[in-house]
Design an enzyme around this catalytic site. Sequence first.
Site, PDB file in Angstrom:
ATOM      1  N   GLU A   1       1.125  -1.175  -0.396  1.00  0.00           N
ATOM      2  CA  GLU A   1      -0.174   0.110   0.057  1.00  0.00           C
ATOM      3  C   GLU A   1       1.076   1.478   0.228  1.00  0.00           C
ATOM      4  O   GLU A   1       0.685   2.404  -0.358  1.00  0.00           O
ATOM      5  CB  GLU A   1      -1.243   0.362   1.407  1.00  0.00           C
ATOM      6  CG  GLU A   1      -1.964  -0.885   1.281  1.00  0.00           C
ATOM      7  CD  GLU A   1      -1.673  -2.216   0.996  1.00  0.00           C
ATOM      8  OE1 GLU A   1      -0.915  -2.149   2.170  1.00  0.00           O
ATOM      9  OE2 GLU A   1      -2.774  -3.007   1.114  1.00  0.00           O
TER      10      GLU A   1
ATOM     11  N   HIS B   1     -11.831  -4.593   8.715  1.00  0.00           N
ATOM     12  CA  HIS B   1     -11.808  -4.563   6.977  1.00  0.00           C
ATOM     13  C   HIS B   1     -13.509  -3.790   6.734  1.00  0.00           C
ATOM     14  O   HIS B   1     -14.682  -4.109   6.369  1.00  0.00           O
ATOM     15  CB  HIS B   1     -12.292  -5.721   5.536  1.00  0.00           C
ATOM     16  CG  HIS B   1     -11.176  -6.890   5.612  1.00  0.00           C
ATOM     17  ND1 HIS B   1     -10.408  -7.403   6.635  1.00  0.00           N
ATOM     18  CD2 HIS B   1     -10.969  -6.749   4.520  1.00  0.00           C
ATOM     19  CE1 HIS B   1      -9.215  -7.331   6.003  1.00  0.00           C
ATOM     20  NE2 HIS B   1      -9.743  -7.135   5.148  1.00  0.00           N
TER      21      HIS B   1
END
Lengths: 323, 345
Positions: B71, B139
């Site tokens: 990321e 999440h």
Amino acid sequence: MDKFNDLSTEHLLALYRRMMLIRRFEERVYYLFLQGELPGTLHQCQGQEAVAVGVCDHLNYTDWITSTHRPHGHALAKGVSTESAMAELYGKVTGCCKGKGGSMHFGDPAVGMLPAIAIVGGGNSVVAGLGLAFKLRKTQQVAVCFFGEGATNEGAFHESINFAAVQKLPIVFVCENNLYGASTAYHAVSPVKDVADRAAAYNVPAQIVDGMDVLAVRAAAGDAIAAARAGQGPILLECKTYRFTGHSRSDARGYRTKTEEAEWLAKDPIPGLGNAMVAAGRISADNLTAVEDDVMRELDEAVEFARNSPDTTPEQALEDVLA
Amino acid sequence: MTTNIAIEERRLTIAEALREAIAEEMRRDESVFLIGEDVGVEGGFGGAFGVYLGLPEEFGHERIIDTPISEKVIAGAATGAALMGMRPIADMQYSDFLFECMDELVNQAAKMRYMSGGKLSVPMVMRAPVGATNRGAQHAQCPESYFIHVPGLKVVAVSDAYHAKGILKSAVRDNNPVLIFEHKLLYGSKGRSMAGGIELTTHVPQEEYLFPIGKAVVKRPGDHVTIVATHISLYRSLAAAEELAADGISCEVIDPITLNPLDKETLFASVRKTGRLVIAHEDTLTGGWGAEVAALVADECLFSLEAPIKRIATADVPLPFAPIMEQAVVPTTERIAATIRGLFR
């Protein structure tokens, strides 16, 4: 090839002058800082000049570099004007970042230098985008990422070199291994002796370079930059070097021995090149003095320029946030 | 003789609308490219939520760039490429992963323009899905509020296909870093039952259009209370408004769409009219963007208020997995309706 890699005397003197400019710039700004004329802090690069100068000698203004919290040498080597660099330290509007960057964010897009990134490893992830843009545009531009050995323990170093290798990006990763991240010795926090060894994990070629020898740096960087420009992907150069000063202005360097410091001072890249040129009969000692005098004149002018430049205004603090 | 020709409705899901926006912008401008994890893999899923299906076939893998699970380098590469004049659209598979690249977004993308004294700009887009969907604490988050706090970033939350398409196209053309947050349950038909049967398609015209950053939309006009809400909470607010209408409470429901810069004009005008403000979001309560909206309204419209400002947010807990607990902490239609009723006692 002779010991000067067949470089002309003019070229050698230009390298010498550039290193001398960085050295005297750093000394001058430290003096101005102690006099209370410059605000903030300073991370200085005396001793590391050969790396910046040797690498940037191959770069055009259309090539880009990223730098670190210790960026003065990179900026002057890449072509940021001495006046605008000095004015930035004074926090003047004529500074290379209009007084918004300061010592740790030196940079100038006009000469291909991003504002220096003072988060360790920060330049490593951003440089991937520079390389990616050059690759997508097929421009033959090269990006050089300067970083210290300390950054190789940051995730950004690993993510970036891995991605650059997979994408074959035109990036040269130049590690200035000056042995210490602030006060912490590299060997105390890293299981591999040489940073260059880390490149093998990413199938990236790496080379250990004598960072105290501008000609050695220049030779290695020349090959690496040419390869990157030719689309062969990234390369890691580990330049072994040493900062003669502390980490920042207030560092008394209690973590290093005087013996170690003396050993490295004996390798000072500036007299290293100058004396070799004199010994080889390329120039006389007077030539070196003349170069130094010229550098001092340039710095005097830069200081005058900065002192006489207009201050920033409070209103300007609110500008340049969004495009 | 004139006849009213009914405009044929072209109903798209948010996922389809986003895909169209990306394709149109990539056709229009060669400097636009897509970068992220699993975005273009052959035989893959077209991004975690199928938004990119078909794009690699049209644009090739040079412009639809699959990255490692890195990321920091996704955000770093987008930032760096944008600094060089490209217009990257970066994909963050789940917004929870944005914390992996906070340095690149907050220290680099947001500050490069300022640090350069205005000489550089960072025209990048970062898209990230939010929302609780029975996947536990990592999440599920709605991290928009972290980013509205950062000068130099623009923050958008899209809740329907029409505005999603229009504002994504504007974001690609914007010269600043723009973060676009999308709710997982609103992408398309698969989320419909979990989203409580919300109609997840809207009319999206065939013709090209843009929707500007910084403009809110009044989803339902009303007179007695202003509700500002995004994503699922927006639809739950609309459901609550419908329910409350039967009790004679008229709700004006506003979708701010852009959370920074906020459309204060629309917000203040509504509160001055209704005299009441309720903010509903799925982000947790403390320090959520609702707090900023409340502070702005208290600052500008205090004397128009007839009741305290109420925030309806997820409880200050990490998101639990079990559906019963999850639904107990996120804003529900019932909670929104009950809170509003409380303002009229």
